[in-house]
Write a protein that holds these residues in place. Structure first.
Motif, PDB file in Angstrom:
ATOM      1  N   CYS A  73      -5.673 -24.093 -30.049  1.00  0.00           N
ATOM      2  CA  CYS A  73      -6.507 -23.177 -30.819  1.00  0.00           C
ATOM      3  C   CYS A  73      -7.968 -23.371 -30.433  1.00  0.00           C
ATOM      4  O   CYS A  73      -8.318 -24.309 -29.709  1.00  0.00           O
ATOM      5  CB  CYS A  73      -6.315 -23.404 -32.323  1.00  0.00           C
ATOM      6  N   GLN A  74      -8.805 -22.498 -30.944  1.00  0.00           N
ATOM      7  CA  GLN A  74     -10.229 -22.556 -30.625  1.00  0.00           C
ATOM      8  C   GLN A  74     -10.850 -23.863 -31.083  1.00  0.00           C
ATOM      9  O   GLN A  74     -11.707 -24.439 -30.406  1.00  0.00           O
ATOM     10  CB  GLN A  74     -10.945 -21.380 -31.286  1.00  0.00           C
ATOM     11  N   GLU A  75     -10.440 -24.361 -32.257  1.00  0.00           N
ATOM     12  CA  GLU A  75     -11.005 -25.600 -32.793  1.00  0.00           C
ATOM     13  C   GLU A  75     -10.750 -26.785 -31.874  1.00  0.00           C
ATOM     14  O   GLU A  75     -11.572 -27.703 -31.797  1.00  0.00           O
ATOM     15  CB  GLU A  75     -10.434 -25.876 -34.189  1.00  0.00           C
ATOM     16  N   ALA A  76      -9.626 -26.783 -31.179  1.00  0.00           N
ATOM     17  CA  ALA A  76      -9.317 -27.868 -30.258  1.00  0.00           C
ATOM     18  C   ALA A  76     -10.092 -27.757 -28.957  1.00  0.00           C
ATOM     19  O   ALA A  76     -10.178 -28.737 -28.203  1.00  0.00           O
ATOM     20  CB  ALA A  76      -7.813 -27.885 -29.961  1.00  0.00           C
ATOM     21  N   ILE A  77     -10.675 -26.603 -28.697  1.00  0.00           N
ATOM     22  CA  ILE A  77     -11.369 -26.364 -27.435  1.00  0.00           C
ATOM     23  C   ILE A  77     -12.868 -26.594 -27.559  1.00  0.00           C
ATOM     24  O   ILE A  77     -13.503 -27.151 -26.661  1.00  0.00           O
ATOM     25  CB  ILE A  77     -11.083 -24.932 -26.944  1.00  0.00           C
ATOM     26  N   VAL A  78     -13.462 -26.183 -28.696  1.00  0.00           N
ATOM     27  CA  VAL A  78     -14.923 -26.243 -28.821  1.00  0.00           C
ATOM     28  C   VAL A  78     -15.440 -27.677 -28.873  1.00  0.00           C
ATOM     29  O   VAL A  78     -16.632 -27.915 -28.641  1.00  0.00           O
ATOM     30  CB  VAL A  78     -15.390 -25.473 -30.075  1.00  0.00           C
ATOM     31  N   ILE A  79     -14.569 -28.662 -29.146  1.00  0.00           N
ATOM     32  CA  ILE A  79     -15.023 -30.051 -29.159  1.00  0.00           C
ATOM     33  C   ILE A  79     -15.057 -30.640 -27.755  1.00  0.00           C
ATOM     34  O   ILE A  79     -15.508 -31.772 -27.567  1.00  0.00           O
ATOM     35  CB  ILE A  79     -14.129 -30.934 -30.068  1.00  0.00           C
ATOM     36  N   GLY A  80     -14.593 -29.877 -26.775  1.00  0.00           N
ATOM     37  CA  GLY A  80     -14.628 -30.336 -25.389  1.00  0.00           C
ATOM     38  C   GLY A  80     -13.469 -31.253 -25.048  1.00  0.00           C
ATOM     39  O   GLY A  80     -12.530 -31.433 -25.834  1.00  0.00           O
ATOM     40  N   GLU A  81     -13.534 -31.843 -23.868  1.00  0.00           N
ATOM     41  CA  GLU A  81     -12.507 -32.796 -23.455  1.00  0.00           C
ATOM     42  C   GLU A  81     -12.554 -34.028 -24.358  1.00  0.00           C
ATOM     43  O   GLU A  81     -13.629 -34.535 -24.685  1.00  0.00           O
ATOM     44  CB  GLU A  81     -12.731 -33.214 -22.004  1.00  0.00           C
ATOM     45  N   VAL A  82     -11.383 -34.493 -24.769  1.00  0.00           N
ATOM     46  CA  VAL A  82     -11.324 -35.667 -25.643  1.00  0.00           C
ATOM     47  C   VAL A  82     -10.865 -36.880 -24.840  1.00  0.00           C
ATOM     48  O   VAL A  82     -10.157 -36.764 -23.832  1.00  0.00           O
ATOM     49  CB  VAL A  82     -10.380 -35.423 -26.836  1.00  0.00           C
ATOM     50  N   SER A  83     -11.282 -38.054 -25.297  1.00  0.00           N
ATOM     51  CA  SER A  83     -10.926 -39.314 -24.648  1.00  0.00           C
ATOM     52  C   SER A  83      -9.935 -40.076 -25.513  1.00  0.00           C
ATOM     53  O   SER A  83      -9.747 -39.764 -26.697  1.00  0.00           O
ATOM     54  CB  SER A  83     -12.184 -40.165 -24.420  1.00  0.00           C
ATOM     55  N   HIS A  84      -9.309 -41.094 -24.912  1.00  0.00           N
ATOM     56  CA  HIS A  84      -8.336 -41.915 -25.633  1.00  0.00           C
ATOM     57  C   HIS A  84      -8.590 -43.391 -25.344  1.00  0.00           C
ATOM     58  O   HIS A  84      -9.023 -43.750 -24.249  1.00  0.00           O
ATOM     59  CB  HIS A  84      -6.906 -41.530 -25.238  1.00  0.00           C
ATOM     60  N   HIS A  85      -8.318 -44.202 -26.350  1.00  0.00           N
ATOM     61  CA  HIS A  85      -8.499 -45.644 -26.217  1.00  0.00           C
ATOM     62  C   HIS A  85      -7.394 -46.363 -26.974  1.00  0.00           C
ATOM     63  O   HIS A  85      -7.153 -46.059 -28.147  1.00  0.00           O
ATOM     64  CB  HIS A  85      -9.866 -46.080 -26.748  1.00  0.00           C
ATOM     65  N   ASP A 158      -6.645 -22.908 -18.771  1.00  0.00           N
ATOM     66  CA  ASP A 158      -7.873 -23.614 -18.385  1.00  0.00           C
ATOM     67  C   ASP A 158      -9.068 -22.667 -18.308  1.00  0.00           C
ATOM     68  O   ASP A 158     -10.188 -23.023 -18.703  1.00  0.00           O
ATOM     69  CB  ASP A 158      -7.670 -24.308 -17.030  1.00  0.00           C
ATOM     70  N   GLU A 159      -8.836 -21.456 -17.800  1.00  0.00           N
ATOM     71  CA  GLU A 159      -9.917 -20.488 -17.678  1.00  0.00           C
ATOM     72  C   GLU A 159     -10.439 -20.075 -19.053  1.00  0.00           C
ATOM     73  O   GLU A 159     -11.654 -20.006 -19.281  1.00  0.00           O
ATOM     74  CB  GLU A 159      -9.433 -19.257 -16.909  1.00  0.00           C
ATOM     75  N   ALA A 160      -9.513 -19.821 -19.980  1.00  0.00           N
ATOM     76  CA  ALA A 160      -9.920 -19.433 -21.330  1.00  0.00           C
ATOM     77  C   ALA A 160     -10.602 -20.601 -22.040  1.00  0.00           C
ATOM     78  O   ALA A 160     -11.574 -20.399 -22.785  1.00  0.00           O
ATOM     79  CB  ALA A 160      -8.708 -18.968 -22.127  1.00  0.00           C
ATOM     80  N   ARG A 161     -10.129 -21.802 -21.800  1.00  0.00           N
ATOM     81  CA  ARG A 161     -10.751 -22.976 -22.430  1.00  0.00           C
ATOM     82  C   ARG A 161     -12.193 -23.134 -21.973  1.00  0.00           C
ATOM     83  O   ARG A 161     -13.090 -23.422 -22.784  1.00  0.00           O
ATOM     84  CB  ARG A 161      -9.943 -24.228 -22.077  1.00  0.00           C
ATOM     85  N   LYS A 162     -12.432 -22.937 -20.690  1.00  0.00           N
ATOM     86  CA  LYS A 162     -13.795 -23.053 -20.165  1.00  0.00           C
ATOM     87  C   LYS A 162     -14.705 -22.006 -20.783  1.00  0.00           C
ATOM     88  O   LYS A 162     -15.846 -22.295 -21.174  1.00  0.00           O
ATOM     89  CB  LYS A 162     -13.769 -22.904 -18.639  1.00  0.00           C
ATOM     90  N   HIS A 163     -14.201 -20.780 -20.914  1.00  0.00           N
ATOM     91  CA  HIS A 163     -15.012 -19.694 -21.472  1.00  0.00           C
ATOM     92  C   HIS A 163     -15.345 -19.971 -22.936  1.00  0.00           C
ATOM     93  O   HIS A 163     -16.501 -19.806 -23.359  1.00  0.00           O
ATOM     94  CB  HIS A 163     -14.255 -18.375 -21.340  1.00  0.00           C
ATOM     95  N   VAL A 164     -14.360 -20.385 -23.728  1.00  0.00           N
ATOM     96  CA  VAL A 164     -14.578 -20.642 -25.156  1.00  0.00           C
ATOM     97  C   VAL A 164     -15.535 -21.815 -25.355  1.00  0.00           C
ATOM     98  O   VAL A 164     -16.428 -21.770 -26.205  1.00  0.00           O
ATOM     99  CB  VAL A 164     -13.231 -20.914 -25.857  1.00  0.00           C
ATOM    100  N   TYR A 165     -15.364 -22.858 -24.550  1.00  0.00           N
ATOM    101  CA  TYR A 165     -16.228 -24.033 -24.686  1.00  0.00           C
ATOM    102  C   TYR A 165     -17.679 -23.691 -24.368  1.00  0.00           C
ATOM    103  O   TYR A 165     -18.598 -24.085 -25.099  1.00  0.00           O
ATOM    104  CB  TYR A 165     -15.734 -25.141 -23.755  1.00  0.00           C
ATOM    105  N   GLU A 166     -17.896 -22.961 -23.298  1.00  0.00           N
ATOM    106  CA  GLU A 166     -19.264 -22.596 -22.914  1.00  0.00           C
ATOM    107  C   GLU A 166     -19.896 -21.661 -23.945  1.00  0.00           C
ATOM    108  O   GLU A 166     -21.096 -21.754 -24.229  1.00  0.00           O
ATOM    109  CB  GLU A 166     -19.261 -21.942 -21.531  1.00  0.00           C
TER     110      GLU A 166
END
Length: 258
Positions: A73-85, A158-166
């Motif tokens: 969803c959009q909410e998962a995209i606007v936060i950008g790439e997430v990291s894990h630890h 991936d293309e849609a994710r880049k557009h939404v994030y930007e």
């Protein structure tokens, strides 16, 4: 302390080692072991000024999944790439603190701790809250979809994710309202210069608190009401005849006569 007990004066100011600089107004000390996670991120990323550790059930559930957070969803995209630890609990060791900084990376601002929720960061308080809000919503959405099976989920490309994030990282493509009587055309008005990530949403919540009487003292970059009301171009547009003075005098006579 519970959240509703905390005030600005009760906050404690500490240095990077957890030593108290300003004690605040309460008798409580600082949980140094909990702060070590925050200090490790601050040391690795000087650009980050605010860190919020989230433990809500949905975030804890996603942090325990092998798949992690999915782009559903959009909410998962606007936060950008997430990291894990792989969170192990004790992070007093310098090596473990270095791992946290490396796993977060140079640009990411959301770090999922395995089985231990997520750390949401920001260059401002507003951005950190923006990342928290969207991370929680994204996790709740994913948990609700999990029962139908991951193989049945449609992931955002991936293309849609880049557009939404930007799009989420730039000011809205709009101009201020055209004031009646203004000689300036709407096309020539400047865009808002003070726009920051999460600022508009955060200020809406601060207005809600102020309107409820909490007197936050928050300095608004986007006031809801204009400071100066629009003025007519000349006095002829509002002649003295429209004054309500006559009505006021008539009402005063009514009071006098009982």
């Amino acid at each position: 302390m519970l959240y509703h007990e905390i005030t600005a004066s009760s906050l404690v100011k500490i240095d990077m080692q957890g030593n108290i600089v300003e004690p605040g107004t309460t008798n409580f000390s600082v949980n140094v072991s909990s702060f070590m996670l925050h200090s490790a991120i601050h040391a690795a990323r000087p650009d980050i000024k605010c860190i919020i550790h989230v433990h809500t059930p949905s975030v804890l559930a996603v942090s325990s999944l092998k798949s992690g957070l999915l782009p559903l969803c959009q909410e998962a995209i606007v936060i950008g790439e997430v990291s894990h630890h792989p969170y192990l609990g004790g992070i007093f060791e310098p090596e473990e603190r270095d791992k946290i900084g490396r796993n977060l990376g140079p640009v990411n601002k959301v770090l999922f701790l395995q089985n231990h929720g997520a750390v949401c960061c920001g260059e401002t308080v507003e951005e950190a809250f923006y990342n928290v809000y969207n991370t929680v919503l994204a996790c709740e959405t994913q948990i609700k979809l999990m029962p139908i099976g991951i193989e049945n989920l449609v992931l955002v490309s991936d293309e849609a994710r880049k557009h939404v994030y930007e799009a989420a990282r730039r000011a809205p493509d709009s101009v201020p309202k055209h004031t009646e009587g203004s000689d300036v055309a709407p096309a020539t008005l400047k865009k808002e210069r003070q726009w920051r990530i999460g600022g508009v949403e955060f200020e809406a919540l601060m207005r809600m608190l102020d309107n409820s009487g909490f007197r936050t003292g928050y300095i608004y970059r986007h006031p809801l009401v204009k400071g100066d009301p629009p003025r007519p171009r000349n006095d002829v547009e509002v002649p003295p005849a429209v004054s309500s003075l006559g009505y006021l005098l008539e009402e005063e006579e009514m009071y006098r006569s009982g």
